[in-house]
Design a protein around this motif. Sequence first.
Motif: not given
Length: 374
Positions: A55-60, A77-84, A94-99, A126-135
Amino acid sequence: MSKLGSLGARLHRGEISYDFIGHRKIWYGISILITITAIVGLAVRGLNMGIDFQGGAVFTTAKNTSVSVSQAETAAEEAAGHQAVVQKLGDGSLRIQIAGMDTKQSDAVKEDLAKEFKVDPESIAADLVGPSWGDQIANKAWQGLAIFMVLVVIYLAIAFEWRMAVAALVALIHDITITVGIYALVGFEVTPGTVIGLLTILGYSLYDTVVVFDSLKEQTKDLTKQTRFTYSEIANRSINGTLVRSVNTTVVALLPVAGLLFIGGGFLGAGTLNDISLSLFVGLAAGAYSSIFIATPLVADLKEREPQVRALRKRVLAKRAQSHADEEPARSYGYDGREEGLEDPEDTETAVVGPRTQPSSRGRGRGRPSGKRR
């Protein structure tokens, strides 16, 4: 006929061969080493699960953006504080994925990225992806894998025998373990495409194994009624007889997959192709290896434990020992017309026949008895 075709024909006829079964401990050792390495890599590094599973966000970004992949990765990574994870698409965007992000965090990161890239925030999708679909995808994949394994074992047990079913199951688990371990060591992202590729390789692996098993089944009909070959030797002939066919089918299947992996994913930058192409490439190669070096030698090991097959092996070896013992006097006493260490019998004064000597029949007609004519 080409050299490869000629080689395949000679292998099929048994004129030349390689002792795969005799060196099976080497293959087992190599497979165990590779499998342990894959398991260690999986335990230490783990799988890089994609955003579909976390789950997370995808920026294009907009097309043909001037921002490089490294700049976008650092800014995200600086903006989200997570690995991108940043990928450059074919149209230059560019397709930027941040979980691990929710809606509020996604809006804030979008604003920061727009400032960093010096573009209008509306130009970044910006698109949000929920982890339930992947599960759900993962659960369905595990269910499908379990059903596939059960059906394979049942089919092989009916069409061939349970030993071949067990060997094929071990080979499939071997292929899956190596493929997953390679993903952990390389660090490629695991996506639903990876799961699809992982399920696809099982069919290819099973195909190569069944080809060898079918040849082995055909050649072992009325096995115990002959005393020329042991089961392991016939199994080795089956591998050699189908070797070129297995190599050809594997190479033909690997070529387009290698094009997707190295050209499409590497040179052209289509990172989404890596998801499925790596699993296919590793799985096809591992499947060809396991069908030759794991499945059939394992069947031979299991089969040689049967009392009838063990008895056959003893008879074959005893017959060969007796045949070898019968040939030794022939070479020692000259039953073939020549004594060891002597020249042609016609160039000697006496010819050795059995334990005693008699005059040489050099002056007589060949094939006539030595007594008087009647």
